[in-house]
Scaffold this motif. Sequence first.
Motif, mmCIF file in Angstrom:
data_model
loop_
_atom_site.group_PDB
_atom_site.id
_atom_site.type_symbol
_atom_site.label_atom_id
_atom_site.label_comp_id
_atom_site.label_asym_id
_atom_site.label_seq_id
_atom_site.Cartn_x
_atom_site.Cartn_y
_atom_site.Cartn_z
ATOM 1 N N GLU A 1 0.826 -1.203 0.000
ATOM 2 C CA GLU A 1 0.000 0.000 0.000
ATOM 3 C C GLU A 1 0.864 1.259 0.000
ATOM 4 N N THR A 2 0.225 2.357 -0.352
ATOM 5 C CA THR A 2 0.887 3.644 -0.145
ATOM 6 C C THR A 2 0.710 4.032 1.317
ATOM 7 N N LYS B 1 1.718 12.048 8.876
ATOM 8 C CA LYS B 1 3.161 11.828 8.994
ATOM 9 C C LYS B 1 3.659 12.406 10.313
ATOM 10 N N GLY B 2 4.538 11.659 10.980
ATOM 11 C CA GLY B 2 5.081 12.134 12.241
ATOM 12 C C GLY B 2 4.214 11.809 13.435
ATOM 13 N N HIS B 3 2.995 11.316 13.198
ATOM 14 C CA HIS B 3 2.105 10.946 14.312
ATOM 15 C C HIS B 3 2.733 9.779 15.076
ATOM 16 N N PRO B 4 2.792 9.881 16.416
ATOM 17 C CA PRO B 4 3.443 8.801 17.169
ATOM 18 C C PRO B 4 2.795 7.438 16.914
ATOM 19 N N ASP C 1 4.496 4.813 14.606
ATOM 20 C CA ASP C 1 5.527 3.912 15.115
ATOM 21 C C ASP C 1 4.913 2.702 15.789
ATOM 22 N N SER D 1 5.678 -0.813 11.120
ATOM 23 C CA SER D 1 5.472 -1.090 9.701
ATOM 24 C C SER D 1 6.697 -1.695 9.041
ATOM 25 N N LEU D 2 6.425 -2.521 8.033
ATOM 26 C CA LEU D 2 7.475 -2.998 7.140
ATOM 27 C C LEU D 2 7.373 -2.167 5.863
ATOM 28 N N TYR D 3 8.423 -1.433 5.553
ATOM 29 C CA TYR D 3 8.408 -0.581 4.377
ATOM 30 C C TYR D 3 9.008 -1.315 3.179
ATOM 31 N N VAL D 4 8.510 -0.967 2.010
ATOM 32 C CA VAL D 4 8.952 -1.620 0.772
ATOM 33 C C VAL D 4 9.787 -0.621 -0.017
ATOM 34 N N THR E 1 5.896 3.529 0.483
ATOM 35 C CA THR E 1 5.241 2.247 0.200
ATOM 36 C C THR E 1 5.438 1.323 1.390
ATOM 37 N N LEU F 1 3.949 -2.377 3.489
ATOM 38 C CA LEU F 1 3.069 -3.543 3.528
ATOM 39 C C LEU F 1 1.966 -3.195 4.503
#
Lengths: 797, 341
Positions: B144-145, B157-160, B163, B167-170, B178, B180
């Motif tokens: 996903e985006t 963005k930046g919201h605690p 974390d 997340s696993l980023y692609v 991007t 998962l």
Amino acid sequence: MRAVLSWMREFAPIAGEPEQIADQLTSLGLVVEEILTVGADWDGIVVARVLDLRSHPEADKIQLVDVDIGDGEALQICCGAFNMNVGDKVALATLGTTMPDGLEIARRKLRGEWSNGMICSSSELKLEASDSHGIMILETDAELGTPLSKALGAVTDIVFDIDVEGNRPDALSVIGITRDLAAKQGVPFVVPSPKVLEGGMPAAAVCSAEIVDLDLCPRFGLRVLRNVVNGPSPVWMQNRLIAAGMRPISTVVDISNYVMLETGHPNHTFDLDTIPGGALRIRRAKPGESLRTLDGTDRSLVAPDGSGIGRGLGDGVIANASDEAISLAGVMGGFTTEISDATTNVLLEAAVWDRMSIANTSRRLNLRSEASTRFERGVDHAGLERALDRFCELAAELADAEIAPGRVFADAPPVAPVIVTTRTSMVNQLLGTDLDAAAMVGLLNPIGFSCSNPTLSDGARFDVTVPSWRPDSTIEADIAEEIGRHFGFDNIENQVPVSIETGELTQLQRGRRRIRRAFATVGCAEAMPIPFLAPGDLAAAGLSGDALTLANPLVSEESVLRTSLLPGLLKAVAYNASHRRPDVRLFELGSVYHPTADGELPDEPEQVAAILGQTDATEAVRLLRGVAQSLGLDLRVKNAERAGLHPTRAAEVIFRGKTIGEVGEVDPAVAEAFEISGRVGWVQLDVAALAVGLTAVPKAKPVSRFPSSDLDLAFVVPGEVEASAVHDSLMKAGRPLVQSVELFDVFRSEQLGADRRSLAFSVRLQADDRTLSDEDVQSTRTKMINEVTKRHKAELR
Amino acid sequence: MPDIPEIPSEISELGARVSAVLAQVESAESSDELTAILSAATGKTGPITVARKAMSQVDPTHRKSVGMRVQDAKTTIETAVEARRVGLGAAERTARVQAERMDLTEVVGTPTAGHIHPLTQAWEDLEDAFIGMGFTVAEGPHVETDWYNFDALNIPKGHPARDGFDSLYVNNGEEGSTVLRTHTSPVQIRTMQAQEPPIYIIAPGRVFRRDTADATHLPVFHQIEGLVIDKGIGLAHLAGTIEKFTQAFFGEEFHSRLRPNYFPFTEPSAEFDIQRPDGSWLELGGSGVVHPNVLRAGGIDPEEWSGFAFGFGIDRFLQIKHGVTDLREAFTNDIRFLEQF
């Protein structure tokens, strides 16, 4: 957050049994995970002193501890903790004691050494839920042998261990929890104003503060305390701290923690004499700056990168007049300005910090503390004064501190309170209630949400001023939640919305279910391998092409997104083979991931595959036929080379003229790479293509009432001619009478010649409208033979 | 007695001859033998035929009764033969089935039956329960985006909270853009964008977190999400829907409750628990009234429409249903585990 009942009762006459109180807290969203009773059942547990520590001759994880319980005798105890030193006072459960958890202490031998009691940890005394601190070291003047309950002045108290959600920073304080609970119980809630007697030179004369970066720190407050006498704090305070899960250290530190737990507002103390002129500057860290924090660690700081997001915010620091960082804002104090036993003049600080900055710094440095947690969630902008004054009140009483007159503040312009216009209709819609404005106001006022300005005569709309300790509340839905919490979710009457839609699966979703059943029907068990592969897995499986990778994999073995189901299923076969089940038949239906053009999300086609341990290509084809039959689809097979499959034992699967998959045997080299011995059968199909095919509704053909005729035809065929081609020719040439053609025997021999084989077919002929005549059969037979012999260089046997 | 005509021996001896035939029938051992006996008895030289032929010598006044005697004799023989034939057939069948005796407990080999993974079973059962309540099943991509996974769900963005999702980023497109999907909630946004309200959907699916596997957590796991958007929808409808699902799925004797909680994408938010018949509670999932920012991200006007959403883990379901103590076991693909279902 651990809320101590006696502490809560300083602010409201909380009533009820502990279980009832816990239920009320839980119904407010303050979920009580555990109710602890502290100070109970300590009969037989006494104060003892550690005389000697020796290693156990037979065991590494136990040491021998000699303790004195006041009779001067050395009593040997086996103890599994190592955090005490000679001279420490500890709590000893003597022989015959029944511990709070029911354990009876008896004299026993551990690996050959006698243990004459048990040295207790705070969790064994039910003072703490976990044993993170090891043995509890007592800070007490009590004589040896004194009962622990007397030494700690402990009375029975109830502690509620509450899981506080991220939107309730106010509930990280005794006062905040009590406010909510008092409102629920309908009892008065009063927080007394701290009484601070001031004297000496005004604070403003000895300290000052300047905020350089207001977005880092909108409020910063100071007070000065002189002639502080530090030492152990009183027993009542120690008990409260222990009950709340903190360790007593010294009066000044304990007051600091006490005020934080009570008000929710963290504070920090500096040794005033270590700060030239008492002057402080609050700013973001500079490039290359570093700071030694009070734990003695030198820490490199991160300056802002201008992005204003996440790590890019940079760290916040408090600097001195020379602009040297002396404290890591909101996270940890500095080494050089720390309070020591010699400290007499204390500079007390309380501030509001930017939530994101604190979150990022504490996370980056892995320094999560009670203070940073509160700053991250958002402290009460209007709470600084009370926190500073409460500290001073307690310090004057417990540490003989002289409080310098006045508070020193450096502030950004005050933040206007949030006012939310609230419609009763919208609240009632969001909750499904039927409350009038008066009822809503009655629920909001006790928790500090003050209501005013009904703009319509019937009160259908009113303004709610959100209290400063609830920074999460900003919109009408938030106000609805507060009303709902205090009205009680349980009191809202259930309603069931009526869907006007027909609940159903899509064709693809129905297709998936049928495909799974088809593979199960032919004997495969459904596997679910993880879709992450190790970097070499695709290559080892003979597959090429780009694959997506994870930016932050947990382990490198799981860092590549699969582009094929093959590697995962090969691993599953290898796993089962290593557990003496080499002949497993597994299938999987799942997504694979193919990268696309720049920045676009990848393609995620779904595939279904079956893998057959200890099985060759023929069995794989049979399995495919079983699946095709079960699904009612005409799946054809055409010999072809396929990546990862045996070079001469692989075929494409064709459906409606398109290649939708493959069948055959896994390349022996690939099987070997995955440590599988023996042949491995393989079938793989595209799920979407199958699902489309499954939407076709078969039309019934009338079954002929006339007898059928069977005949067998065997041809000697050159090696390069595919059996399926001969089959197709027979079907075609046999029209219109041919009903079925089945290959039933394949025969090779030297007489036939190298690279030639005999294919024997069983043919059934039938007409819809008559019994077949000899001539019908003969003419069809001739047509079939002619077609095959002509088209495939075949000879009739 | 000269006026009494002499009775021919063919007739006077008929009884004895029939008895002899009957004895032969009794001792016959096969169907063929019986056929031979019968045709001998009724054939040209057999006692019946010769007796019939002798009838002419009998005084006419007795002829009728003698004729009946001869007919009775024939019937007696035929009946006996038939009875013996039946008896012989039963004995033959008995002998044959005795000779065919099998021990059905000594059969070798079992046809291989396949197995549907218990996760799939739980997944489909849950789908069916909601389909019965008028929901359709929606889907979305695994990769996903960050906008669909976070921003659109009121997690800027930046919201605690970002974390908190581990997340696993692609590696795809701009760094951090991007991911998962960490939950099935992006499907809410995609559905709102693709479909006008009213919306009644569930979205079961695979989700991903950067979690070390343990007995109850896996980095790859499965959730089911529900979303209703309609006129005048609120917490009461959420509670009613959860209760209806609980009773439909678990049984009439199960109940549910909501208690306040916090999620960025719902306001008010609630945890929902299931009460078992023994009174104990099972924490099941999160839910709430869809946050107006989430509706806006989906292109829906919060003044016109409102809705609720809920979600819970499917893996946990299968774990409870089948008593799987270590969830990892369900995904090692060990055939010894799979073939139990």
